[in-house]
Design a protein around this motif. Structure first.
Motif, PDB file in Angstrom:
ATOM      1  N   HIS A 113      -2.331   2.828  -3.437  1.00  0.00           N
ATOM      2  CA  HIS A 113      -3.402   3.012  -3.354  1.00  0.00           C
ATOM      3  C   HIS A 113      -4.860   2.439  -3.904  1.00  0.00           C
ATOM      4  CE1 HIS A 113      -6.602   0.305  -0.872  1.00  0.00           C
ATOM      5  NE2 HIS A 113      -7.248   1.213  -1.779  1.00  0.00           N
ATOM      6  N   GLU A 118      -0.533  -2.705  -4.122  1.00  0.00           N
ATOM      7  CA  GLU A 118      -0.689  -3.084  -2.392  1.00  0.00           C
ATOM      8  C   GLU A 118       0.084  -3.057  -1.296  1.00  0.00           C
ATOM      9  OE1 GLU A 118      -0.902  -5.268  -5.248  1.00  0.00           O
ATOM     10  OE2 GLU A 118      -2.663  -6.570  -5.387  1.00  0.00           O
ATOM     11  N   ASN A 121      -0.479  -0.207   1.085  1.00  0.00           N
ATOM     12  CA  ASN A 121      -1.544  -0.933   2.025  1.00  0.00           C
ATOM     13  C   ASN A 121      -0.607  -1.301   3.122  1.00  0.00           C
ATOM     14  OD1 ASN A 121      -3.626  -0.365   1.319  1.00  0.00           O
ATOM     15  ND2 ASN A 121      -3.548  -3.001   0.072  1.00  0.00           N
ATOM     16  N   GLN A 122       1.070  -1.476   2.996  1.00  0.00           N
ATOM     17  CA  GLN A 122       2.072  -1.797   3.839  1.00  0.00           C
ATOM     18  C   GLN A 122       1.791  -1.077   4.113  1.00  0.00           C
ATOM     19  OE1 GLN A 122       5.352  -2.248   1.617  1.00  0.00           O
ATOM     20  NE2 GLN A 122       5.483  -5.002   1.785  1.00  0.00           N
ATOM     21  N   ILE A 123       1.189  -0.991   5.708  1.00  0.00           N
ATOM     22  CA  ILE A 123       1.434   0.420   6.699  1.00  0.00           C
ATOM     23  C   ILE A 123       2.515  -0.111   7.574  1.00  0.00           C
ATOM     24  CG2 ILE A 123       1.167   0.697   8.558  1.00  0.00           C
ATOM     25  CD1 ILE A 123      -1.326   1.061   6.408  1.00  0.00           C
ATOM     26  N   GLN A 129      -2.410   2.251  12.526  1.00  0.00           N
ATOM     27  CA  GLN A 129      -3.821   1.575  12.100  1.00  0.00           C
ATOM     28  C   GLN A 129      -3.399   0.876  10.919  1.00  0.00           C
ATOM     29  OE1 GLN A 129      -2.876   5.418   7.987  1.00  0.00           O
ATOM     30  NE2 GLN A 129      -3.225   5.798  10.251  1.00  0.00           N
ATOM     31  N   LEU A 130      -4.456   0.248  10.229  1.00  0.00           N
ATOM     32  CA  LEU A 130      -5.366  -0.553   8.900  1.00  0.00           C
ATOM     33  C   LEU A 130      -5.255   0.312   8.195  1.00  0.00           C
ATOM     34  CD1 LEU A 130      -8.528  -3.249  10.403  1.00  0.00           C
ATOM     35  CD2 LEU A 130      -5.716  -3.398  10.799  1.00  0.00           C
ATOM     36  N   PRO A 131      -5.195  -0.718   6.858  1.00  0.00           N
ATOM     37  CA  PRO A 131      -5.289   0.084   5.040  1.00  0.00           C
ATOM     38  C   PRO A 131      -6.750   0.279   5.226  1.00  0.00           C
ATOM     39  CG  PRO A 131      -4.816  -2.436   5.114  1.00  0.00           C
ATOM     40  CD  PRO A 131      -5.202  -2.520   6.938  1.00  0.00           C
ATOM     41  N   LEU A 132      -6.713   1.041   4.486  1.00  0.00           N
ATOM     42  CA  LEU A 132      -8.779   2.171   3.720  1.00  0.00           C
ATOM     43  C   LEU A 132      -9.078   0.401   3.681  1.00  0.00           C
ATOM     44  CD1 LEU A 132      -7.639   4.202   0.630  1.00  0.00           C
ATOM     45  CD2 LEU A 132      -8.273   3.965   2.850  1.00  0.00           C
ATOM     46  N   CYS A 133     -10.739   0.185   3.802  1.00  0.00           N
ATOM     47  CA  CYS A 133     -11.147  -0.850   3.387  1.00  0.00           C
ATOM     48  C   CYS A 133     -12.189  -0.421   2.912  1.00  0.00           C
ATOM     49  CB  CYS A 133     -11.636  -1.355   5.199  1.00  0.00           C
ATOM     50  SG  CYS A 133     -12.651  -2.614   5.023  1.00  0.00           S
ATOM     51  N   ILE A 134     -12.453  -1.649   1.318  1.00  0.00           N
ATOM     52  CA  ILE A 134     -13.216  -0.852   0.359  1.00  0.00           C
ATOM     53  C   ILE A 134     -14.718  -1.731   0.476  1.00  0.00           C
ATOM     54  CG2 ILE A 134     -13.296  -1.524  -2.054  1.00  0.00           C
ATOM     55  CD1 ILE A 134     -10.923   0.425  -0.706  1.00  0.00           C
ATOM     56  N   ASP A 333       5.255 -10.992  -6.356  1.00  0.00           N
ATOM     57  CA  ASP A 333       5.085 -10.202  -5.342  1.00  0.00           C
ATOM     58  C   ASP A 333       3.532 -11.809  -5.006  1.00  0.00           C
ATOM     59  OD1 ASP A 333       6.799  -9.122  -4.612  1.00  0.00           O
ATOM     60  OD2 ASP A 333       6.218  -7.289  -4.799  1.00  0.00           O
ATOM     61  N   ILE A 334       3.282 -11.796  -6.168  1.00  0.00           N
ATOM     62  CA  ILE A 334       1.469 -11.960  -5.662  1.00  0.00           C
ATOM     63  C   ILE A 334       1.632 -13.492  -5.198  1.00  0.00           C
ATOM     64  CG2 ILE A 334       0.366 -10.415  -7.042  1.00  0.00           C
ATOM     65  CD1 ILE A 334      -0.077 -12.448  -9.855  1.00  0.00           C
ATOM     66  N   TYR A 337       3.546 -13.522  -1.714  1.00  0.00           N
ATOM     67  CA  TYR A 337       2.633 -13.035   0.173  1.00  0.00           C
ATOM     68  C   TYR A 337       1.029 -13.457   0.135  1.00  0.00           C
ATOM     69  CZ  TYR A 337       6.168  -8.756   0.349  1.00  0.00           C
ATOM     70  OH  TYR A 337       6.747  -8.824   0.617  1.00  0.00           O
TER      71      TYR A 337
ATOM     72  N   ARG B 112      -3.016  -8.872   0.902  1.00  0.00           N
ATOM     73  CA  ARG B 112      -3.169  -6.691   0.465  1.00  0.00           C
ATOM     74  C   ARG B 112      -2.330  -5.372   1.004  1.00  0.00           C
ATOM     75  NH1 ARG B 112      -6.911  -4.603   3.559  1.00  0.00           N
ATOM     76  NH2 ARG B 112      -7.382  -3.061   1.692  1.00  0.00           N
ATOM     77  N   THR B 113      -1.444  -7.180   1.721  1.00  0.00           N
ATOM     78  CA  THR B 113      -0.514  -4.997   2.730  1.00  0.00           C
ATOM     79  C   THR B 113       0.648  -5.945   2.267  1.00  0.00           C
ATOM     80  OG1 THR B 113      -0.337  -6.267   5.520  1.00  0.00           O
ATOM     81  CG2 THR B 113      -2.308  -5.214   4.400  1.00  0.00           C
ATOM     82  N   ALA B 116       2.559  -6.748   6.013  1.00  0.00           N
ATOM     83  CA  ALA B 116       2.444  -6.122   6.816  1.00  0.00           C
ATOM     84  C   ALA B 116       1.344  -6.750   8.372  1.00  0.00           C
ATOM     85  CB  ALA B 116       1.988  -4.547   6.164  1.00  0.00           C
TER      86      ALA B 116
END
Lengths: 377, 332
Positions: A113, A118, A121-123, A129-134, A333-334, A337, B112-113, B116
């Motif tokens: 991260h 990114e 963040n792909q848990i 859980q959610l990924p970090l939240c900035i 990817d950008i 996704y 951003r994930t 996921a």
């Protein structure tokens, strides 16, 4: 008519183990066994090691900005240990890595991260859980919605959400607290009151004497705990998680702790912080008191410490190797996704991303097109 | 609810059609929940959710506290946890407090994930002017959301399109902003298929075919354009396109039309500068430059704050302004 009191409240402060590792016997019921304390102490050191190495990675140009977690591990671990891994759901900000690791997030995800990828963040499937939240304070609403879904589906799950003292100034914090309270969702709000929101001290952030009292407005059970005391944090978190699981609704925990490092690697806290204050809190480091306690119980000594440090270094070194071994993400990817299925405009932009005419119909570009048109093609 | 006699004889209004789509999707998929201000017992301030709480209960048609960011943020959480929330924001102007949650979170989560965690939610918002509403109840902010990567933006203006597009939006795996032109809510009825159906997002509709000039518009302005076309001489042949979906835009339909007609007028209620008409105009010059016989014209709201209702009809593009623009573009 005489005036009468319609509301009274008080906030409890809970400490089980003091800075010298001495346990208050009366408070220590329903906390952790010595075996658990030992395991969590060892895990805490591993997380601290990752934190130190993450700092060094940034300093040596191998990673971007990083917010150190140092000093706040007891608040993260004590709360996460009270929740069920793989069942309960963690919604973090970015200073509780240890909680995320405890619930199954591979350590290299956090490095990825902060390395600007990114995929950090792909848990993984099954990790709840959610990924970090900035941005600050937006995630508590997501946690409220997640916990609400658990309640709607009558699932025996609890959500836990983390945020700092600064976040409690945000409107979203209050909206989350209110929604959680009105709909009685199974959620534990965990404020890591680390005294500083970048350069603004808690006293300038709020006039309230405690953060915990903010939950009184939402009629939630609320507690102030010594956030550097693993046992106190666990004891109260367990109570809150169990209550939520049993249908008792949300609770609030203010874990009083301290940000021992700068806000992030881009910050220099010496500009605004008194070194004497930092020194005082260094003495309250959760690792120090746990070690003292374990030593008095003959469960830890210098030899064990050395061996464990080497083990942590080896683990973290592998984690770094894994993170650095992951190749740069694909530029495609950008585009791929943004939506579940790419749309025609994005497809055109993807196809022409490296040309001078972004997304333009090739037959309409430049002199060739004009010439063809003139020639009647 | 079964259709009333009026509905059977005269068809459905936009409000009826949206209500029917909501009911059918809630029946079909128990993950679908509605949340918002006054959507329950009151059926929403425009009665769009009328009767749904009676059918599905208070746990699926939920009156929330009065907090738009809270509505959007908790809807995001519900979607993350596998529900299919339909938050309602009571008026266009009240999207402001929910803006951060919608654009910085709902819109970004898939990317951003890296897939996921995704946010399948449909936010319903009454939009636009023309109903003598109070301040901040008449705005047209569609371009703001079309400019936000990760959001789909839809604005149907007929009952048939509204039902099909709303059904598609609810089933869509990504966040959709579903704008409902409030001026059209009860302005007319039309026959709407009783069974469930979808109209794919991203497809414009050619309302009337023509050869001389293309008019591109959406929302309540479609009806002003129809009125404008009626004012034109009979030998003028106008192709009228109702965009229906703002993003992703149906470029092919516009390009095919403008390459045929060589002339285009774009009509929308939102302010002119950086309105979605600017994007369409750009796309036309990128894709149809060598076909154009006249500069593309825009008939739009002004770069002013939407006035209170005594002046709103002076602000909104009307048939007269549109007809003049079309006449000028034809004469170029």
């Amino acid at each position: 008519m005489p005036r009468k009191s319609v509301y009274k409240a008080e906030i409890e402060h809970i400490q089980v183990m003091d800075e010298n590792g001495v346990i208050d016997a009366a408070q220590s019921r329903n906390t952790l066994s010595d075996e658990e304390i030992l395991e969590l102490f060892k895990f805490m050191q591993q997380c601290r090691q990752l934190d130190e190495i993450a700092f060094k990675l940034q300093r040596s140009g191998r990673m971007g900005t990083y917010p150190q977690n140092k000093g706040q591990e007891a608040a993260a671990i004590g709360t996460a240990y009270a929740a069920k891994k793989g069942q309960d759901f963690l919604v973090p900000c970015y200073r509780e890595n240890a909680a995320l690791f405890m619930h199954g997030l591979p350590m290299h995800y956090v490095l990825l991260h902060w390395m600007g990828d990114e995929r950090g963040n792909q848990i993984p499937e099954g990790v709840q859980q959610l990924p970090l939240c900035i941005p600050i304070g937006t995630q508590m609403l997501h946690a409220t919605g997640i916990a609400w879904a658990f309640k709607m589906r009558k699932e025996p799950k609890v959500a836990l959400t983390y945020f700092g003292d600064g976040a409690t100034s945000e409107g979203d914090f209050h909206e989350a607290m209110n929604f959680a309270s009105v709909f009685q969702v199974p959620l534990v709000f965990i404020c890591q009151n680390n005294q500083w929101a970048i350069s603004v001290p808690r006293e300038s952030q709020m006039r309230s004497k405690t953060v915990a009292q903010k939950a009184l407005a939402y009629d939630m059970p609320t507690y102030q705990v010594d956030g550097n005391d693993l046992l106190a944090v666990y004891k109260i978190a367990k109570e809150c998680v169990d209550r939520a699981r049993g249908g008792g609704g949300p609770s609030f925990i203010e874990a009083v702790t301290y940000r021992l490092a700068d806000h992030t690697t881009a910050d220099d806290a010496r500009r605004y912080r008194d070194p004497k204050e930092v020194d005082m809190w260094l003495g309250r480091d959760p690792l120090i008191r746990l070690r003292k306690y374990l030593e008095t119980k003959d469960l830890w000594d210098e030899t064990k410490q050395k061996t464990h440090e080497e083990k942590c270094k080896a683990i973290v070194s592998e984690v770094v190797k894994t993170a650095e071994g992951i190749e740069k993400p694909s530029f495609d990817d950008i585009f791929d996704y943004t939506f579940a299925a790419i749309n025609p405009e994005l497809e055109r932009q993807k196809r022409t991303a490296r040309t001078s005419s972004l997304g333009q119909d090739p037959t309409q570009v430049g002199l060739t097109a004009a010439a063809e048109m003139a020639n009647g093609k | 609810m079964p259709r009333t006699d009026v509905m059977k004889q005269k068809g459905l209004t936009l409000v009826d059609a949206i209500n029917e789509a909501l009911e059918q999707e809630m029946t079909r998929d128990e993950r679908v929940v509605i949340l918002g201000e006054d959507v329950g017992a009151n059926g929403g301030v425009f009665r769009v959710t009328e009767g749904l709480q009676k059918i599905f209960g208070k746990d699926r048609v939920i009156d929330t506290p009065l907090a738009e960011s809270g509505i959007m943020g908790t809807a995001i959480g519900l979607a993350m946890a596998g529900m299919r929330p339909i938050p309602e924001i009571q008026f266009d102007g009240f999207l402001g407090p929910a803006y951060d949650q919608l654009t910085n979170h709902a819109a970004r989560y898939r990317t951003r994930t890296r897939g996921a965690i995704t946010i399948p939610l449909t936010v319903r918002v009454p939009v636009g002017g023309g109903i003598h509403a109070p301040e901040l109840h008449s705005d047209s902010p569609e371009a703001i959301y079309a400019h936000t990567p990760g959001l789909k933006v839809v604005m149907p203006c007929t009952p048939v399109d509204a039902k099909g597009l709303l059904t598609a939006a609810i089933r869509d795996p990504d966040p959709v902003v579903f704008f409902e032109p409030k001026r059209v809510y009860r302005s007319f009825r039309e026959e709407v298929p009783e069974e469930e159906y979808t109209i794919p997002i991203g497809h414009a509709k050619v309302v009337s075919e023509g050869t001389d000039l293309t008019v591109v518009t959406w929302g309540a302005s479609v009806f002003e354009c129809l009125a404008a076309i009626d004012k034109l001489p009979e030998d003028v042949s106008i192709e009228l396109i109702d965009l229906r979906t703002i993003y992703p835009i149906d470029l092919d339909t516009i390009v095919q039309s403008v390459q045929k007609t060589g002339r285009c007028v774009i009509v929308h209620e939102a302010p002119k500068t950086s309105g979605f008409g600017a994007e369409i105009s750009s796309l036309i010059q990128e894709h149809c430059f060598l076909y154009l016989k006249a500069p593309v014209q825009r008939v739009a709201g002004f770069d002013t704050v939407m006035p209170y209702y005594k002046l709103e009809l002076d602000y909104l593009p009307d048939a007269k302004r549109i007809a003049e623009s079309v006449t000028q573009t034809l004469a170029y």
